[in-house]
Design a protein around this motif. Structure first.
Motif, PDB file in Angstrom:
ATOM      1  N   CYS A 136       0.771  -1.415  -0.130  1.00 49.93           N
ATOM      2  CA  CYS A 136      -0.095  -0.094  -0.058  1.00 49.93           C
ATOM      3  C   CYS A 136       0.786   1.296   0.094  1.00 49.93           C
ATOM      4  O   CYS A 136       0.493   2.186  -0.808  1.00 49.93           O
ATOM      5  CB  CYS A 136      -0.964   0.101   1.305  1.00 49.93           C
ATOM      6  SG  CYS A 136      -2.308  -1.240   1.065  1.00 49.93           S
ATOM      7  N   LEU A 137       1.878   1.264   0.881  1.00 50.76           N
ATOM      8  CA  LEU A 137       3.001   2.217   0.829  1.00 50.76           C
ATOM      9  C   LEU A 137       3.460   2.791  -0.579  1.00 50.76           C
ATOM     10  O   LEU A 137       3.518   3.774  -0.949  1.00 50.76           O
ATOM     11  CB  LEU A 137       4.233   2.151   1.979  1.00 50.76           C
ATOM     12  CG  LEU A 137       3.658   2.356   3.233  1.00 50.76           C
ATOM     13  CD1 LEU A 137       4.915   1.906   4.107  1.00 50.76           C
ATOM     14  CD2 LEU A 137       3.422   3.671   3.595  1.00 50.76           C
ATOM     15  N   ALA A 138       3.885   1.721  -1.346  1.00 49.41           N
ATOM     16  CA  ALA A 138       4.454   1.842  -2.811  1.00 49.41           C
ATOM     17  C   ALA A 138       3.204   2.399  -3.575  1.00 49.41           C
ATOM     18  O   ALA A 138       3.428   3.107  -4.420  1.00 49.41           O
ATOM     19  CB  ALA A 138       4.914   0.420  -3.088  1.00 49.41           C
ATOM     20  N   MET A 139       2.185   1.869  -3.533  1.00 49.30           N
ATOM     21  CA  MET A 139       0.914   2.059  -4.429  1.00 49.30           C
ATOM     22  C   MET A 139       0.767   3.537  -4.066  1.00 49.30           C
ATOM     23  O   MET A 139       0.448   4.432  -5.122  1.00 49.30           O
ATOM     24  CB  MET A 139      -0.061   1.229  -4.317  1.00 49.30           C
ATOM     25  CG  MET A 139      -1.195   1.453  -5.207  1.00 49.30           C
ATOM     26  SD  MET A 139      -2.274   0.137  -5.427  1.00 49.30           S
ATOM     27  CE  MET A 139      -1.493  -1.262  -6.257  1.00 49.30           C
ATOM     28  N   LEU A 140       0.385   4.071  -2.908  1.00 48.41           N
ATOM     29  CA  LEU A 140       0.285   5.505  -2.517  1.00 48.41           C
ATOM     30  C   LEU A 140       1.524   6.338  -3.073  1.00 48.41           C
ATOM     31  O   LEU A 140       1.037   7.313  -3.508  1.00 48.41           O
ATOM     32  CB  LEU A 140       0.273   5.600  -1.255  1.00 48.41           C
ATOM     33  CG  LEU A 140      -1.008   4.980  -0.319  1.00 48.41           C
ATOM     34  CD1 LEU A 140      -1.152   5.097   1.170  1.00 48.41           C
ATOM     35  CD2 LEU A 140      -2.410   5.484  -0.566  1.00 48.41           C
ATOM     36  N   VAL A 247      -7.813   2.100  -2.919  1.00 42.35           N
ATOM     37  CA  VAL A 247      -6.758   1.199  -2.793  1.00 42.35           C
ATOM     38  C   VAL A 247      -7.045  -0.029  -1.705  1.00 42.35           C
ATOM     39  O   VAL A 247      -7.303   0.521  -0.676  1.00 42.35           O
ATOM     40  CB  VAL A 247      -5.525   1.833  -2.158  1.00 42.35           C
ATOM     41  CG1 VAL A 247      -4.302   0.833  -1.825  1.00 42.35           C
ATOM     42  CG2 VAL A 247      -4.879   2.771  -3.261  1.00 42.35           C
ATOM     43  N   LEU A 248      -7.070  -1.181  -2.299  1.00 42.78           N
ATOM     44  CA  LEU A 248      -7.696  -2.259  -1.209  1.00 42.78           C
ATOM     45  C   LEU A 248      -6.387  -3.255  -1.054  1.00 42.78           C
ATOM     46  O   LEU A 248      -5.516  -3.485  -1.935  1.00 42.78           O
ATOM     47  CB  LEU A 248      -8.624  -3.024  -1.888  1.00 42.78           C
ATOM     48  CG  LEU A 248     -10.005  -2.180  -2.366  1.00 42.78           C
ATOM     49  CD1 LEU A 248     -11.027  -3.058  -3.063  1.00 42.78           C
ATOM     50  CD2 LEU A 248     -10.444  -1.366  -1.067  1.00 42.78           C
ATOM     51  N   ALA A 249      -6.168  -3.930   0.340  1.00 40.79           N
ATOM     52  CA  ALA A 249      -5.327  -4.762   0.361  1.00 40.79           C
ATOM     53  C   ALA A 249      -5.718  -5.776   1.506  1.00 40.79           C
ATOM     54  O   ALA A 249      -6.856  -5.380   2.193  1.00 40.79           O
ATOM     55  CB  ALA A 249      -3.874  -4.040   0.591  1.00 40.79           C
ATOM     56  N   GLY A 250      -4.908  -6.671   2.029  1.00 40.55           N
ATOM     57  CA  GLY A 250      -5.439  -7.541   2.911  1.00 40.55           C
ATOM     58  C   GLY A 250      -5.982  -8.911   2.385  1.00 40.55           C
ATOM     59  O   GLY A 250      -6.162  -9.812   3.246  1.00 40.55           O
ATOM     60  N   LEU A 251      -5.787  -9.072   0.984  1.00 38.68           N
ATOM     61  CA  LEU A 251      -6.273 -10.236   0.491  1.00 38.68           C
ATOM     62  C   LEU A 251      -5.312 -11.034  -0.160  1.00 38.68           C
ATOM     63  O   LEU A 251      -4.293 -10.279  -0.723  1.00 38.68           O
ATOM     64  CB  LEU A 251      -7.417  -9.883  -0.677  1.00 38.68           C
ATOM     65  CG  LEU A 251      -6.903  -8.832  -1.734  1.00 38.68           C
ATOM     66  CD1 LEU A 251      -7.245  -9.370  -3.002  1.00 38.68           C
ATOM     67  CD2 LEU A 251      -7.446  -7.203  -1.362  1.00 38.68           C
ATOM     68  N   LEU A 252      -5.380 -12.281  -0.423  1.00 34.25           N
ATOM     69  CA  LEU A 252      -4.652 -13.132  -1.134  1.00 34.25           C
ATOM     70  C   LEU A 252      -4.744 -13.012  -2.590  1.00 34.25           C
ATOM     71  O   LEU A 252      -6.275 -12.718  -2.806  1.00 34.25           O
ATOM     72  CB  LEU A 252      -4.723 -14.632  -0.467  1.00 34.25           C
ATOM     73  CG  LEU A 252      -4.431 -15.134   1.003  1.00 34.25           C
ATOM     74  CD1 LEU A 252      -4.870 -16.156   1.388  1.00 34.25           C
ATOM     75  CD2 LEU A 252      -2.883 -14.948   1.071  1.00 34.25           C
ATOM     76  N   GLU A 253      -3.895 -13.428  -3.345  1.00 33.80           N
ATOM     77  CA  GLU A 253      -4.229 -13.498  -4.691  1.00 33.80           C
ATOM     78  C   GLU A 253      -5.258 -14.411  -5.110  1.00 33.80           C
ATOM     79  O   GLU A 253      -5.963 -13.942  -6.065  1.00 33.80           O
ATOM     80  CB  GLU A 253      -2.882 -13.871  -5.501  1.00 33.80           C
ATOM     81  CG  GLU A 253      -2.951 -14.034  -6.815  1.00 33.80           C
ATOM     82  CD  GLU A 253      -3.477 -12.664  -7.906  1.00 33.80           C
ATOM     83  OE1 GLU A 253      -3.838 -12.999  -8.733  1.00 33.80           O
ATOM     84  OE2 GLU A 253      -3.237 -11.805  -7.200  1.00 33.80           O
ATOM     85  N   THR A 254      -5.531 -15.414  -4.248  1.00 31.14           N
ATOM     86  CA  THR A 254      -6.658 -16.543  -4.777  1.00 31.14           C
ATOM     87  C   THR A 254      -7.902 -15.570  -4.542  1.00 31.14           C
ATOM     88  O   THR A 254      -9.173 -16.382  -4.622  1.00 31.14           O
ATOM     89  CB  THR A 254      -6.612 -17.719  -3.816  1.00 31.14           C
ATOM     90  OG1 THR A 254      -6.352 -17.262  -2.508  1.00 31.14           O
ATOM     91  CG2 THR A 254      -5.302 -18.450  -4.313  1.00 31.14           C
ATOM     92  N   GLN A 255      -8.107 -14.653  -3.607  1.00 29.40           N
ATOM     93  CA  GLN A 255      -9.419 -13.977  -3.114  1.00 29.40           C
ATOM     94  C   GLN A 255      -9.376 -12.819  -3.986  1.00 29.40           C
ATOM     95  O   GLN A 255     -10.717 -12.143  -3.884  1.00 29.40           O
ATOM     96  CB  GLN A 255      -9.212 -13.715  -1.753  1.00 29.40           C
ATOM     97  CG  GLN A 255      -9.159 -14.752  -0.732  1.00 29.40           C
ATOM     98  CD  GLN A 255      -8.633 -14.288   0.338  1.00 29.40           C
ATOM     99  OE1 GLN A 255      -7.853 -13.428   0.844  1.00 29.40           O
ATOM    100  NE2 GLN A 255      -9.082 -15.073   1.556  1.00 29.40           N
ATOM    101  N   ARG A 256      -8.632 -12.261  -5.125  1.00 30.62           N
ATOM    102  CA  ARG A 256      -8.478 -11.420  -5.758  1.00 30.62           C
ATOM    103  C   ARG A 256      -9.924 -11.217  -6.428  1.00 30.62           C
ATOM    104  O   ARG A 256     -10.687 -10.070  -6.602  1.00 30.62           O
ATOM    105  CB  ARG A 256      -7.374 -10.993  -6.602  1.00 30.62           C
ATOM    106  CG  ARG A 256      -7.524  -9.797  -7.270  1.00 30.62           C
ATOM    107  CD  ARG A 256      -6.914  -9.574  -8.723  1.00 30.62           C
ATOM    108  NE  ARG A 256      -5.565 -10.083  -9.052  1.00 30.62           N
ATOM    109  CZ  ARG A 256      -4.972 -10.271 -10.006  1.00 30.62           C
ATOM    110  NH1 ARG A 256      -5.569  -9.648 -11.387  1.00 30.62           N
ATOM    111  NH2 ARG A 256      -4.071 -10.795 -10.366  1.00 30.62           N
ATOM    112  N   SER A 280      -2.130  -9.631  -2.558  1.00 29.71           N
ATOM    113  CA  SER A 280      -2.153  -8.825  -3.661  1.00 29.71           C
ATOM    114  C   SER A 280      -2.781  -7.502  -3.118  1.00 29.71           C
ATOM    115  O   SER A 280      -3.694  -7.366  -2.362  1.00 29.71           O
ATOM    116  CB  SER A 280      -3.182  -9.226  -4.741  1.00 29.71           C
ATOM    117  OG  SER A 280      -2.776 -10.277  -5.492  1.00 29.71           O
ATOM    118  N   ILE A 281      -2.086  -6.428  -3.806  1.00 31.00           N
ATOM    119  CA  ILE A 281      -2.680  -4.932  -3.486  1.00 31.00           C
ATOM    120  C   ILE A 281      -3.526  -4.554  -4.809  1.00 31.00           C
ATOM    121  O   ILE A 281      -2.816  -4.473  -5.722  1.00 31.00           O
ATOM    122  CB  ILE A 281      -1.472  -4.197  -3.234  1.00 31.00           C
ATOM    123  CG1 ILE A 281      -1.105  -4.426  -1.845  1.00 31.00           C
ATOM    124  CG2 ILE A 281      -2.128  -2.491  -2.878  1.00 31.00           C
ATOM    125  CD1 ILE A 281       0.155  -5.605  -1.955  1.00 31.00           C
TER     126      ILE A 281
END
Length: 309
Positions: A136-140, A247-256, A280-281
């Motif tokens: 998230c820091l990188a995306m922001l 910006v959403l995070a806290g999810l696994l790639e399988t949950q994307r 995944s972010i």
């Protein structure tokens, strides 16, 4: 000087409550560890102490983790070691874009043109050491902005709200969390890092009047978990301005797929994915017309959600 470590199994929910609270005794540091990614039930609590724990201390620590009732605590002496350093080992500074996140055990020089944040290791959710928070820091850091109204839902330690405040100092920034202890931690971290102008709100999701009255927001951040993101999609989309960045995070790639589908149902489109290991972010854009939920949102009918990772 001999120090001591007491270890017990715990659940993620217990770990979150511990990490958002003050240490229970002077001369003690509490740390929690995720044993398996995205596993709510198998975590570990480590208590680092200056003296061998007596019966009262053991009972106080056990009270923090009811799921460990009947488990024998593992107690070991750690001779000739600095117990504070031990509690923070492996938490070297994290650098993402213009940001560096560090503990007091690992001081850093201020990065040129950037910002360092001091977030202590005992606050495990939102220290920047989890892939979701660093992502998230990188995306922001990569967002062009500017933004006028920003909200960080499930702020944890306040780190992402602080980063947004640094990047867009003219914006109105709100940081919320369901856990009042997390808001206390965020307030303490704001003082520690000389952060001003971030409004702190204890709230369950995004339905609180203090949040909706300030809507719409043009940047929304929610670093929580996949289940809550899916169930909260309508209320998050409802406070987003047309074309807002989410910006959403806290999810696994399988949950994307589930998360993206939930927000697509509210008019939001996926723009970018930053995959970090199993996590995944996501960056999405809200629809061109502000979303209006098709039915009233009952907070009792959606999943509970967790602190910032």
């Amino acid at each position: 000087m001999t120090s001591w470590k007491l270890s017990l199994p715990c659940t993620r929910a217990e770990a979150e409550a511990i990490d958002a609270s003050d240490d229970i005794a002077e001369g003690m540091v509490l740390m929690t560890t995720e044993l398996h990614e995205d596993d709510r039930e198998h975590w570990r609590l480590d208590a680092y102490l200056e003296a061998e724990p007596d019966a009262a201390t053991i009972a106080a620590i056990l009270a923090l983790v009811p799921s460990a009732a009947g488990a024998a605590p593992e107690i070991e002496a750690l001779p000739e070691e600095d117990w504070v350093t031990l509690s923070q080992q492996g938490l070297e500074p994290i650098a993402e874009g213009r940001f560096v996140v560090h503990t007091s055990a690992h001081p850093v020089d201020l990065p040129a043109g950037g910002r360092a944040f001091l977030i202590e290791a005992g606050q495990a959710f939102g220290t920047g050491h989890h892939a979701t928070t660093s992502g998230c820091l990188a995306m922001l850091d990569a967002l062009p902005g500017p933004f006028a109204r920003i909200i960080d839902i499930g702020t944890g330690t306040g780190l992402l709200a602080f980063a947004a405040r640094y990047l867009w100092p003219e914006a109105a920034v709100i940081a919320t969390d369901i856990d009042p202890r997390a808001i206390v931690v965020t307030a303490e971290n704001a003082t520690l890092n000389a952060i001003e102008g971030v409004e702190l709100i204890v709230a369950d999701g995004a339905l609180d009047d203090r949040i909706t009255d300030r809507a719409p927001y043009d940047l929304l951040i929610a670093n929580i978990l996949a289940g809550p993101l899916v169930s909260m999609a309508p209320e998050i989309a409802a406070i987003a301005a047309p074309g807002a960045t989410i910006v959403l995070a806290g999810l696994l790639e399988t949950q994307r797929g589930d998360v993206v589908a939930a927000f697509a149902g509210c008019g939001c489109a996926l723009d970018a994915v930053d995959r970090r290991g199993d996590w995944s972010i996501l960056r999405l854009t809200a629809g061109a017309v502000r979303y209006v939920p098709t039915a009233p949102i009952d907070p009792k009918g959606r999943d509970g959600w967790a602190l910032d990772l």
